[in-house]
Design a protein around this motif. Structure first.
Motif, PDB file in Angstrom:
ATOM      1  N   LEU A 186      10.968   4.349   0.338  1.00  0.00           N
ATOM      2  CA  LEU A 186      12.318   4.214  -0.188  1.00  0.00           C
ATOM      3  C   LEU A 186      12.266   3.584  -1.575  1.00  0.00           C
ATOM      4  CD1 LEU A 186      14.136   2.851   2.993  1.00  0.00           C
ATOM      5  CD2 LEU A 186      14.051   5.220   2.189  1.00  0.00           C
ATOM      6  N   ASP A 187      13.311   3.806  -2.346  1.00  0.00           N
ATOM      7  CA  ASP A 187      13.376   3.215  -3.681  1.00  0.00           C
ATOM      8  C   ASP A 187      13.440   1.694  -3.573  1.00  0.00           C
ATOM      9  OD1 ASP A 187      13.393   5.725  -4.810  1.00  0.00           O
ATOM     10  OD2 ASP A 187      15.592   5.850  -4.867  1.00  0.00           O
ATOM     11  N   VAL A 215      31.777   6.052  -0.012  1.00  0.00           N
ATOM     12  CA  VAL A 215      30.366   5.662   0.030  1.00  0.00           C
ATOM     13  C   VAL A 215      30.097   4.725   1.201  1.00  0.00           C
ATOM     14  CG1 VAL A 215      28.460   4.583  -1.221  1.00  0.00           C
ATOM     15  CG2 VAL A 215      30.208   5.859  -2.482  1.00  0.00           C
ATOM     16  N   MET A 216      29.042   5.030   1.938  1.00  0.00           N
ATOM     17  CA  MET A 216      28.573   4.149   2.988  1.00  0.00           C
ATOM     18  C   MET A 216      27.104   3.815   2.731  1.00  0.00           C
ATOM     19  SD  MET A 216      28.835   4.527   7.111  1.00  0.00           S
ATOM     20  CE  MET A 216      30.590   4.119   6.960  1.00  0.00           C
ATOM     21  N   ARG A 217      26.782   2.550   2.822  1.00  0.00           N
ATOM     22  CA  ARG A 217      25.406   2.111   2.579  1.00  0.00           C
ATOM     23  C   ARG A 217      24.768   1.650   3.885  1.00  0.00           C
ATOM     24  NH1 ARG A 217      23.017  -1.869  -2.064  1.00  0.00           N
ATOM     25  NH2 ARG A 217      21.021  -2.372  -1.083  1.00  0.00           N
ATOM     26  N   ALA A 267      28.089  15.387  10.753  1.00  0.00           N
ATOM     27  CA  ALA A 267      28.763  14.383  11.572  1.00  0.00           C
ATOM     28  C   ALA A 267      28.931  13.070  10.807  1.00  0.00           C
ATOM     29  CB  ALA A 267      27.989  14.154  12.866  1.00  0.00           C
ATOM     30  N   LEU A 268      27.890  12.659  10.095  1.00  0.00           N
ATOM     31  CA  LEU A 268      27.970  11.412   9.336  1.00  0.00           C
ATOM     32  C   LEU A 268      28.872  11.552   8.117  1.00  0.00           C
ATOM     33  CD1 LEU A 268      24.280  10.188   9.577  1.00  0.00           C
ATOM     34  CD2 LEU A 268      26.297   9.056  10.530  1.00  0.00           C
ATOM     35  N   ALA A 269      29.004  12.775   7.607  1.00  0.00           N
ATOM     36  CA  ALA A 269      29.863  12.998   6.444  1.00  0.00           C
ATOM     37  C   ALA A 269      31.334  12.733   6.753  1.00  0.00           C
ATOM     38  CB  ALA A 269      29.692  14.429   5.932  1.00  0.00           C
ATOM     39  N   GLU A 270      31.697  12.756   8.039  1.00  0.00           N
ATOM     40  CA  GLU A 270      33.077  12.438   8.410  1.00  0.00           C
ATOM     41  C   GLU A 270      33.415  10.977   8.119  1.00  0.00           C
ATOM     42  OE1 GLU A 270      35.513  14.267   9.268  1.00  0.00           O
ATOM     43  OE2 GLU A 270      34.483  16.176   9.472  1.00  0.00           O
ATOM     44  N   TRP A 271      32.394  10.133   8.070  1.00  0.00           N
ATOM     45  CA  TRP A 271      32.631   8.721   7.748  1.00  0.00           C
ATOM     46  C   TRP A 271      32.675   8.492   6.249  1.00  0.00           C
ATOM     47  CZ3 TRP A 271      34.333   5.646  11.395  1.00  0.00           C
ATOM     48  CH2 TRP A 271      34.019   5.919  12.733  1.00  0.00           C
ATOM     49  N   ALA A 272      31.849   9.237   5.518  1.00  0.00           N
ATOM     50  CA  ALA A 272      31.825   9.135   4.058  1.00  0.00           C
ATOM     51  C   ALA A 272      31.018  10.309   3.528  1.00  0.00           C
ATOM     52  CB  ALA A 272      31.188   7.823   3.605  1.00  0.00           C
ATOM     53  N   PRO A 273      31.458  10.908   2.409  1.00  0.00           N
ATOM     54  CA  PRO A 273      30.707  12.044   1.864  1.00  0.00           C
ATOM     55  C   PRO A 273      29.349  11.645   1.299  1.00  0.00           C
ATOM     56  CG  PRO A 273      32.550  11.469   0.439  1.00  0.00           C
ATOM     57  CD  PRO A 273      32.714  10.678   1.699  1.00  0.00           C
ATOM     58  N   MET A 274      29.211  10.384   0.884  1.00  0.00           N
ATOM     59  CA  MET A 274      27.937   9.924   0.324  1.00  0.00           C
ATOM     60  C   MET A 274      27.381   8.773   1.155  1.00  0.00           C
ATOM     61  SD  MET A 274      26.972   8.429  -3.471  1.00  0.00           S
ATOM     62  CE  MET A 274      27.065  10.053  -4.229  1.00  0.00           C
ATOM     63  N   HIS A 275      26.116   8.911   1.571  1.00  0.00           N
ATOM     64  CA  HIS A 275      25.428   7.861   2.306  1.00  0.00           C
ATOM     65  C   HIS A 275      24.214   7.406   1.509  1.00  0.00           C
ATOM     66  CE1 HIS A 275      27.483   8.134   6.310  1.00  0.00           C
ATOM     67  NE2 HIS A 275      27.890   9.253   5.747  1.00  0.00           N
ATOM     68  N   ALA A 288      19.662   7.804  -2.767  1.00  0.00           N
ATOM     69  CA  ALA A 288      20.963   8.481  -2.735  1.00  0.00           C
ATOM     70  C   ALA A 288      21.071   9.444  -1.563  1.00  0.00           C
ATOM     71  CB  ALA A 288      21.206   9.205  -4.053  1.00  0.00           C
ATOM     72  N   SER A 289      19.988  10.151  -1.253  1.00  0.00           N
ATOM     73  CA  SER A 289      20.019  11.094  -0.125  1.00  0.00           C
ATOM     74  C   SER A 289      19.773  10.325   1.169  1.00  0.00           C
ATOM     75  CB  SER A 289      18.963  12.184  -0.314  1.00  0.00           C
ATOM     76  OG  SER A 289      17.679  11.606  -0.469  1.00  0.00           O
ATOM     77  N   GLY A 290      20.730   9.446   1.498  1.00  0.00           N
ATOM     78  CA  GLY A 290      20.544   8.504   2.587  1.00  0.00           C
ATOM     79  C   GLY A 290      20.328   9.130   3.943  1.00  0.00           C
ATOM     80  N   VAL A 291      21.131  10.137   4.298  1.00  0.00           N
ATOM     81  CA  VAL A 291      21.026  10.730   5.629  1.00  0.00           C
ATOM     82  C   VAL A 291      19.698  11.464   5.783  1.00  0.00           C
ATOM     83  CG1 VAL A 291      22.054  12.302   7.286  1.00  0.00           C
ATOM     84  CG2 VAL A 291      23.529  10.919   5.821  1.00  0.00           C
ATOM     85  N   SER A 292      19.291  12.199   4.764  1.00  0.00           N
ATOM     86  CA  SER A 292      18.010  12.906   4.829  1.00  0.00           C
ATOM     87  C   SER A 292      16.858  11.922   4.995  1.00  0.00           C
ATOM     88  CB  SER A 292      17.810  13.738   3.558  1.00  0.00           C
ATOM     89  OG  SER A 292      18.798  14.738   3.447  1.00  0.00           O
ATOM     90  N   ALA A 293      16.945  10.799   4.291  1.00  0.00           N
ATOM     91  CA  ALA A 293      15.907   9.776   4.417  1.00  0.00           C
ATOM     92  C   ALA A 293      15.913   9.168   5.820  1.00  0.00           C
ATOM     93  CB  ALA A 293      16.114   8.688   3.365  1.00  0.00           C
TER      94      ALA A 293
END
Length: 263
Positions: free
Chosen positions: A51-52, A126-128, A28-36, A58-63
């Motif tokens: 967190l770093d 990319v979404m941050r 669902a979040l990937a619809e906004w950007a492939p990388m979070h 880089a693995s934003g959604v999993s985190a």
């Protein structure tokens, strides 16, 4: 789906309730950007949630899911706008970031320390997300129920249509586009964002109506071929549109809250 924050709020709540798989939230979040990406606002927050620091994970959604699973508490959508910052913890970095972005997610129990998340687009793919500490989670602003939101949305649309129709306007001299086609394009863009299967028909009806009204308002603002002839008439028009936007925001928040506030 109206915003990345709404997507995270609703899908994460469905996941925590056991109705959705983690991969569904990620998709669902990937619809906004492939990388979070996920970053912390300060070193203490980064260390607490593994967190770093400095930098981003880089693995934003999993985190994000790991943090939400650990906290296992209320998840609340906030959609602040100028003149209405209800539901935000006043004077915090999270509040300032959410106001700037026009959206955010507040996590935690009212009156206790919690967290806030604010998304920002950093590029076409990319979404941050930034994680902020909240000293004391703000009290629920007392938004209307889903049933009340549905009624208010329908009533506001009727009243605004009548009021706007009664205002005098003059041609701007600009060539207008096909408004129906523009609205259809906007709705098609919204349609690619899925909702969890656990949502009730009333949820979907309220959210679809809110998205339809928002599309109409966006098109009206971007492709207006007429304008009020006086400053007073322009003020009346802006007030009507502002009130309608307020109802749209309230409906979206009520829909998210009715799924995400956990007892």
């Amino acid at each position: 789906m109206s915003s990345p924050s709404a997507t995270l709020t609703v899908w994460a709540a469905s996941w925590l309730a056991g109705d959705t798989a983690p991969d569904d939230v990620i998709d669902a979040l990937a619809e906004w950007a492939p990388m979070h990406l996920l970053g912390a606002a300060d070193q203490q927050t980064a260390e607490r949630h593994e967190l770093d620091w400095p930098g981003v994970t880089a693995s934003g959604v999993s985190a994000l899911l790991r943090i939400l699973r650990t906290e296992n508490t209320d998840i609340r959508l906030v959609l602040p706008t100028a003149g209405d910052v209800r539901g935000l913890p006043v004077g915090t970095d999270f509040a300032r970031a959410a106001i700037s972005a026009g959206e955010g997610v507040q996590i935690g129990t009212t009156g206790e320390p919690g967290m806030g998340l604010v998304p920002v687009v950093e590029g076409p793919d990319v979404m941050r997300w930034t994680l902020y500490p909240i000293p004391a989670v703000a009290a629920h602003p007392g938004q209307c129920s889903l049933r009340e939101a549905e009624y208010a949305l329908r009533q506001a649309v009727r009243e605004a249509a009548d009021a706007l129709g009664s205002l005098q306007t003059v041609a701007t001299g600009t060539r207008g586009s096909d408004a129906r086609a523009l609205i259809a394009e906007a709705m098609q863009a919204q349609a690619r964002h899925r909702w969890p299967a656990a949502l009730s028909p009333r949820h979907l009806q309220v959210l679809d109506t809110a998205d339809n009204v928002a599309a109409i308002l966006d098109v009206a603002a971007a492709a207006a071929t007429h304008r009020p002839p006086t400053a007073a008439a322009e003020y009346s028009r802006e007030e009507l549109l502002r009130r309608l936007w307020d109802v749209v925001r309230a409906a979206r928040i009520a829909s998210a809250d009715s799924m995400s506030i956990r007892a």
